[in-house]
Design a protein around this motif. Structure first.
Motif, PDB file in Angstrom:
ATOM      1  N   PRO A  32       0.832  -1.216   0.000  1.00  0.00           N
ATOM      2  CA  PRO A  32       0.000   0.000   0.000  1.00  0.00           C
ATOM      3  C   PRO A  32       0.863   1.261   0.000  1.00  0.00           C
ATOM      4  N   GLU A  33       0.323   2.330  -0.571  1.00  0.00           N
ATOM      5  CA  GLU A  33       1.058   3.605  -0.588  1.00  0.00           C
ATOM      6  C   GLU A  33       1.107   4.215   0.803  1.00  0.00           C
ATOM      7  N   ARG A  34      -0.009   4.021   1.535  1.00  0.00           N
ATOM      8  CA  ARG A  34      -0.133   4.519   2.907  1.00  0.00           C
ATOM      9  C   ARG A  34      -1.360   3.892   3.525  1.00  0.00           C
ATOM     10  N   TYR A  35      -1.397   3.944   4.860  1.00  0.00           N
ATOM     11  CA  TYR A  35      -2.620   3.528   5.539  1.00  0.00           C
ATOM     12  C   TYR A  35      -3.313   4.767   6.086  1.00  0.00           C
ATOM     13  N   ILE A  36      -4.612   4.820   5.879  1.00  0.00           N
ATOM     14  CA  ILE A  36      -5.409   5.898   6.456  1.00  0.00           C
ATOM     15  C   ILE A  36      -6.298   5.241   7.511  1.00  0.00           C
ATOM     16  N   ILE A  37      -6.095   5.631   8.749  1.00  0.00           N
ATOM     17  CA  ILE A  37      -6.791   4.961   9.852  1.00  0.00           C
ATOM     18  C   ILE A  37      -7.697   5.955  10.576  1.00  0.00           C
ATOM     19  N   GLY A  38      -8.965   5.637  10.621  1.00  0.00           N
ATOM     20  CA  GLY A  38      -9.914   6.446  11.379  1.00  0.00           C
ATOM     21  C   GLY A  38      -9.988   5.952  12.813  1.00  0.00           C
ATOM     22  N   CYS A  39      -9.873   6.894  13.769  1.00  0.00           N
ATOM     23  CA  CYS A  39      -9.809   6.520  15.186  1.00  0.00           C
ATOM     24  C   CYS A  39     -10.799   7.385  15.986  1.00  0.00           C
ATOM     25  N   VAL A  40     -11.069   6.930  17.204  1.00  0.00           N
ATOM     26  CA  VAL A  40     -11.847   7.770  18.125  1.00  0.00           C
ATOM     27  C   VAL A  40     -11.021   9.017  18.439  1.00  0.00           C
ATOM     28  N   ASP A  41      -9.741   8.780  18.796  1.00  0.00           N
ATOM     29  CA  ASP A  41      -8.853   9.892  19.135  1.00  0.00           C
ATOM     30  C   ASP A  41      -7.506   9.652  18.460  1.00  0.00           C
ATOM     31  N   PRO A  42      -7.200  10.384  17.380  1.00  0.00           N
ATOM     32  CA  PRO A  42      -5.956  10.113  16.634  1.00  0.00           C
ATOM     33  C   PRO A  42      -4.681  10.413  17.425  1.00  0.00           C
ATOM     34  N   ARG A  43      -4.809  11.086  18.586  1.00  0.00           N
ATOM     35  CA  ARG A  43      -3.597  11.378  19.379  1.00  0.00           C
ATOM     36  C   ARG A  43      -3.129  10.139  20.141  1.00  0.00           C
ATOM     37  N   GLN A  44      -4.040   9.181  20.344  1.00  0.00           N
ATOM     38  CA  GLN A  44      -3.690   7.962  21.086  1.00  0.00           C
ATOM     39  C   GLN A  44      -2.940   6.981  20.186  1.00  0.00           C
ATOM     40  N   PRO A  45      -1.970   6.253  20.760  1.00  0.00           N
ATOM     41  CA  PRO A  45      -1.268   5.252  19.925  1.00  0.00           C
ATOM     42  C   PRO A  45      -2.215   4.119  19.522  1.00  0.00           C
ATOM     43  N   LEU A  46      -1.868   3.480  18.409  1.00  0.00           N
ATOM     44  CA  LEU A  46      -2.670   2.342  17.975  1.00  0.00           C
ATOM     45  C   LEU A  46      -2.387   1.147  18.884  1.00  0.00           C
ATOM     46  N   PRO A  47      -3.326   0.227  19.061  1.00  0.00           N
ATOM     47  CA  PRO A  47      -3.038  -1.001  19.819  1.00  0.00           C
ATOM     48  C   PRO A  47      -1.826  -1.710  19.213  1.00  0.00           C
ATOM     49  N   GLN A  48      -1.048  -2.336  20.055  1.00  0.00           N
ATOM     50  CA  GLN A  48       0.236  -2.902  19.609  1.00  0.00           C
ATOM     51  C   GLN A  48       0.066  -3.911  18.466  1.00  0.00           C
ATOM     52  N   VAL A  49      -0.934  -4.781  18.591  1.00  0.00           N
ATOM     53  CA  VAL A  49      -1.093  -5.817  17.555  1.00  0.00           C
ATOM     54  C   VAL A  49      -1.447  -5.195  16.198  1.00  0.00           C
ATOM     55  N   TYR A  50      -2.262  -4.173  16.252  1.00  0.00           N
ATOM     56  CA  TYR A  50      -2.669  -3.494  15.007  1.00  0.00           C
ATOM     57  C   TYR A  50      -1.466  -2.780  14.391  1.00  0.00           C
ATOM     58  N   ASP A  51      -0.705  -2.127  15.267  1.00  0.00           N
ATOM     59  CA  ASP A  51       0.497  -1.413  14.817  1.00  0.00           C
ATOM     60  C   ASP A  51       1.476  -2.402  14.163  1.00  0.00           C
ATOM     61  N   GLU A  52       1.600  -3.574  14.783  1.00  0.00           N
ATOM     62  CA  GLU A  52       2.526  -4.592  14.267  1.00  0.00           C
ATOM     63  C   GLU A  52       2.082  -5.053  12.870  1.00  0.00           C
ATOM     64  N   PHE A  53       0.796  -5.279  12.737  1.00  0.00           N
ATOM     65  CA  PHE A  53       0.294  -5.746  11.430  1.00  0.00           C
ATOM     66  C   PHE A  53       0.505  -4.674  10.352  1.00  0.00           C
ATOM     67  N   LEU A  54       0.174  -3.437  10.682  1.00  0.00           N
ATOM     68  CA  LEU A  54       0.313  -2.368   9.676  1.00  0.00           C
ATOM     69  C   LEU A  54       1.784  -2.167   9.317  1.00  0.00           C
ATOM     70  N   ASN A  55       2.651  -2.213  10.335  1.00  0.00           N
ATOM     71  CA  ASN A  55       4.072  -1.959  10.077  1.00  0.00           C
ATOM     72  C   ASN A  55       4.728  -3.044   9.232  1.00  0.00           C
ATOM     73  N   ALA A  56       4.067  -4.196   9.131  1.00  0.00           N
ATOM     74  CA  ALA A  56       4.601  -5.251   8.265  1.00  0.00           C
ATOM     75  C   ALA A  56       4.550  -4.836   6.798  1.00  0.00           C
TER      76      ALA A  56
END
Lengths: 289, 423
Positions: free
Chosen positions: B156-180
C-alpha cells in the motif's frame, strides 16, 4: 430515458391528431395514413381547445383505444403576448381535464427546446430546463400538466429547429432562407450567422413520431440529429440551390453568439437503427418555384 | 513473540484479497463468511474472484489460511477486519444493512480485547455511531483497485486509519500488522478517514472527467489526446500516475457510490456539488460514445449489421460488470446480432436472444460487420489486425481504449475509430 411499452410495432386503432393542418401535422397525418393507421385530424376550426366547452367535447370524441398526438399551439411567429401564453395553457388544461376523466391509450406531446436556457450549448434530456420566454415557459408548463396524468402513458418530444418544404412559420434558418431567397434573392443573417444549430428535417421528425406511436413510447426525448451546423453554412447551402446568385447579407451583431448541440444517445437507445436526413440532402429537397 | 492472528469477516473481493495478502505477509489468517457454500468452494481452492497473483498466493499460503463459516473461529483472532460488500442501488446509494449485521456478529463472536476494523467503504459518520464501550474499533480506508488489488494490498502507498482519538497510539497488535507493510500510517478522526477515501475518489473522477472532456475536444479539432498526456504526466502538479487515459466514463460502482454520497451530503448540508453533478453527466455522455459512433458509422447504413464485441467486464483484469459500458451498449442495441467474447465474464450475463457467446477473440470477429472493443484486456492487444480483418465481413473497428495499433489497423484496410483523436 424512454421505454417502449409495446414489445414490437403495433398500429393503434386510431390516432387523433390535434394541429394536423400545420407543417409537421400535415406530413405526419399522411405518413400515418400510409402505414394503415386511421387518423382523425382536428384543427382550431373543428374544436376550440381554449374554450371551457372543449372538455366535454373531447370526452365525447376520444376513445380509450385512441393515441392522441398533440401539436396544437399558437406559435411565436403569430404572437408572443401574454394572452397567447394563457390561451396555449388553456388548450392543454382542457385536454388534461378530459384525459383525467377519460384516459386514452397513449399521448404524444410536441414540446420545444425553448424549455432549455439559451446559454446551454450542449443539451441532453438530463439538462436543466430554464425557459427564457413565454413560449418556452408555456411548453414547460404544458409538460408539467401532462406529467400529472396518471392513467394515460405519454411521451414528450422536444423539437429543435425543424426544416423542410411546406413550412408555414418561416422561422430563422433554412425555411426563412428559402423564402427570402425566392422572394428577394437575398438571405439575411444575424451577425455572420456563426451560431451552430441542430436542424432536423421534417421527415425525420415524422418518422420518429411514427416510431413513438407504434412502439407506444413513454418518457422524454429531444428530437435532434446530433449534428449542428452554422446558419452561415446552411445559408450557403440554400443559396447554392438557386440558379441565380443569392446575396447573403451579414449584419452587425446585436446579441452574443450562442450555440446549441445535442447528445442524442437516448434517442438512439430508444431507436438504435434510426437514420437522419443529411442537411445537404434536406436542403436540396426544397422545391424551388 | 508470535504474530497476531488476523480475521477477515466477509469473503468478498475485498475480504478475500486482504486475507490472502495478510497470509503472504506471514500472518495466520481466519477467513470467515456465513455462507457455507462459499466457504466450501474456497476450501476446495476455487476463488470466486479474478485478480492477478491471487490464486497463486492463496495456494502458496494455504497452511496459514483457515476458511470458516463458523463465527466462533473469530475468537482466535487478535484483529478482525469487517469487509462485506456494501451494495448500491441504481443511484449509487449504499445499503448498510449487510455491514450492520456482520459487524454485530463480529462484535458478539470476537474476543472483547480484539481490535475490530471496518474495511468496507462506509459513509462519513458511520464508524462513530458503531462505537461500543470497552471495544477497540477503527476504520481503515481500503484502496482496492480491481485488477491490481493484490499488489496494492501487499504494497500500500499509505494507511489511512480512522480513530476515536488520533492522538492515542494504535493497539500494539494493530500497529505490528500495519508496520509489516512498510508504509506511512496516517491517523485521523473517524469522519476525516471516511471522507478521505471519498476525497481520493473525487480527485480521480475529476482527472478522468477532465481527460474525457478534453479528449472529446481533441476528436473535433484535430488534436490527439495521446500526444498531450505525456506532457501532463511530467507536470509535478498532475503526476505520472494520474488517470489521464480517455475512457467510457465512470464504472465499477465504487466511484459512483462516492459521487452519490457527496451529492447527498451536499444536499443535506447545503454545500455546492454542482461540479460533481457535471462529472456524473459527463460520465454518462462518454459512456455512450460507442453507441453514437456505431449508429453513425454502421447502423444508419446497415441496420442488419452483425456486431462483434470484445469485453464485458467494466475494466480489464476483473470479472465485475457493475455499470459496465459494454453491458450498457448491448442493452441499447437489442435488435442487433452480437457475437461476444470476454476472457473472464460469461456471455450469460447478457439476457439477449440475439447475443452469441464466442470461444475466442477471432471467433467473435467471424463474419461481423463491425468490431467493438469495450474492455481493454491486455490479451486483446496481441491479436493481429490482419487476422481481425481476415475474419470480419465489414471493416469498421471501434477501439475506444486503443488496444490495437490504429495505424496497423488502417494499413490492413480497417476503418479505425478511437477516443481522443479525429477519426
Amino acid at each position: 430515458m424512454i421505454v417502449n411499452l409495446n414489445a414490437g410495432p403495433i398500429n393503434p386503432r386510431r390516432v387523433v391528431l390535434f394541429g394536423g393542418s400545420g407543417f409537421i401535422g400535415h406530413r405526419l397525418s399522411s405518413m400515418l395514413n400510409n402505414v394503415g393507421i386511421d387518423v382523425l385530424t382536428l384543427g382550431s376550426k373543428d374544436i376550440d381547445l381554449s374554450a371551457a366547452s372543449a372538455v366535454e367535447r373531447l370526452k365525447q370524441l376520444l376513445y380509450s383505444t385512441d393515441t392522441v398526438v398533440f401539436l396544437s399551439a399558437i406559435t411565436p411567429d403569430k404572437s408572443r403576448s401574454t394572452d397567447v401564453f394563457i390561451k396555449n395553457l388553456l388548450m392543454m388544461k382542457h385536454l388534461c381535464e378530459a384525459l383525467k376523466n377519460k384516459p386514452v391509450n397513449h399521448l404524444v406531446y410536441f414540446s420545444s427546446d425553448a424549455v432549455y436556457g439559451q446559454c446551454q450549448s450542449f443539451v441532453s434530456e438530463d439538462s436543466p430546463v430554464a425557459p427564457q420566454d413565454l413560449y418556452g415557459a408555456m411548453h414547460l408548463s404544458r409538460e408539467i400538466m401532462i406529467s400529472e396524468l396518471r392513467d394515460t402513458p405519454f411521451i414528450i418530444l422536444r423539437l429543435t429547429m425543424v426544416y423542410g418544404s411546406g413550412d408555414t412559420h418561416g422561422s430563422y434558418g433554412p425555411n426563412r432562407f428559402f423564402k427570402t431567397a425566392t422572394q428577394n434573392r437575398t438571405i439575411n443573417l444575424f451577425g455572420c450567422g456563426e451560431e451552430m444549430r441542430d436542424h432536423i428535417h421534417v421527415d425525420d421528425v415524422v418518422n420518429i413520431t411514427k416510431l413513438c406511436v407504434i412502439m407506444k413510447s413513454k418518457g422524454l426525448l429531444n428530437l435532434a440529429t446530433g449534428k449542428s451546423n452554422s446558419y452561415n453554412k446552411v445559408a450557403r447551402m440554400v443559396a447554392n440551390q438557386f440558379k441565380n446568385k443569392i446575396e447573403i447579407i451579414e449584419n452587425p451583431r446585436t446579441t452574443v453568439i450562442t450555440h446549441r448541440h445535442y447528445d442524442i444517445a437516448n434517442l438512439l437507445r430508444a431507436f438504435p437503427l434510426l437514420s437522419f436526413t443529411n442537411i445537404e440532402d434536406g436542403v436540396s429537397s426544397y422545391q424551388i418555384n | 513473540m508470535t504474530k497476531p492472528t488476523i480475521g477477515f469477516a466477509g469473503m468478498t473481493h475485498l475480504g478475500l484479497v486482504h486475507g490472502v495478502s495478510a497470509a503472504e505477509k506471514g500472518f495466520q489468517v481466519v477467513c470467515f463468511d456465513q455462507d457455507h457454500d462459499k466457504i466450501k468452494v474456497l476450501k476446495e481452492g476455487h476463488l470466486p474472484v479474478s485478480e492477478p497473483q491471487l490464486d497463486e498466493l492463496a495456494l502458496k499460503n494455504s497452511r496459514r489460511i483457515l476458511f470458516s463459516s463458523s463465527a466462533s473461529d473469530l475468537a482466535k483472532c487478535e484483529i478482525v477486519y469487517v469487509a462485506p460488500d456494501i451494495p448500491t442501488d441504481d443511484f449509487g446509494k449504499s445499503d448498510l444493512e449487510p455491514i450492520n449485521k456482520l459487524l454485530n456478529l463480529v462484535l458478539e463472536s470476537a474476543r472483547n480485547e480484539a481490535v475490530i476494523i471496518v474495511l468496507s467503504q462506509v459513509p462519513p459518520g458511520f464508524s462513530r455511531q458503531k462505537l461500543q464501550p470497552g471495544r477497540l474499533m477503527f476504520y481503515q480506508v481500503e484502496t482496492l483497485i480491481f485488477g491490481c488489488a493484490v499488489d496494492r494490498a501487499l504494497n500500500p502507498e499509505r494507511y489511512i486509519i480512522g480513530c476515536v482519538d488520533p492522538r492515542q497510539p494504535l493497539p500494539q497488535v494493530y500497529d505490528e500488522f500495519l508496520n509489516a507493510h512498510n508504509c506511512p500510517i496516517l491517523k485521523m478522526r473517524f469522519e476525516s478517514a471516511e471522507l478521505a477515501k471519498i476525497s481520493v475518489n473525487m480527485c480521480l473522477v475529476a482527472t478522468v472527467s477532465t481527460a474525457n472532456t478534453l479528449a472529446e475536444l481533441c476528436e473535433k479539432i484535430g488534436a490527439d489526446w495521446a500526444e498531450i498526456v505525456p506532457a501532463l504526466k511530467l507536470d509535478k502538479r498532475i503526476g505520472q500516475y494520474s488517470y489521464l487515459g480517455p475512457s467510457l466514463g465512470i464504472a465499477g460502482g465504487n466511484l459512483e457510490r462516492d459521487l452519490a454520497t457527496v451529492c447527498n451530503f451536499a444536499n443535506e448540508f447545503g454545500t455546492d456539488a454542482s461540479v460533481v453533478r457535471a462529472w456524473i453527466a459527463n460520465s454518462k455522455h462518454r459512456r455512450d460514445w460507442p453507441l453514437r459512433v456505431l449508429n453513425e458509422e454502421v447502423l444508419r447504413i446497415n441496420p442488419h449489421a452483425v456486431i462483434g464485441v470484445w469485453g464485458l467486464a467494466y475494466k480489464e483484469n476483473t470479472h465485475s460488470i457493475k455499470n459496465s459500458p459494454s453491458i450498457a451498449l448491448i442493452k441499447a442495441i437489442p435488435d442487433c446480432c452480437v457475437q461476444l467474447f470476454d476472457p473472464v465474464v460469461s456471455a450469460d450475463v447478457v439476457s439477449n436472444r440475439k447475443c452469441i457467446s464466442s470461444i475466442s477473440e477471432l471467433d467473435a470477429c467471424a463474419g461481423v460487420d463491425v468490431l467493438v472493443i469495450m474492455t481493454p484486456w491486455p490479451q486483446f492487444s496481441k491479436i493481429s489486425p490482419k487476422e481481425i480483418a481476415k475474419q470480419m465481413k465489414g471493416s469498421t473497428v471501434l477501439d475506444p481504449f486503443r488496444v490495437l495499433d490504429g495505424k496497423e489497423c488502417r494499413d490492413v484496410g480497417l476503418r479505425y475509430f478511437t477516443l481522443g483523436m479525429p477519426n
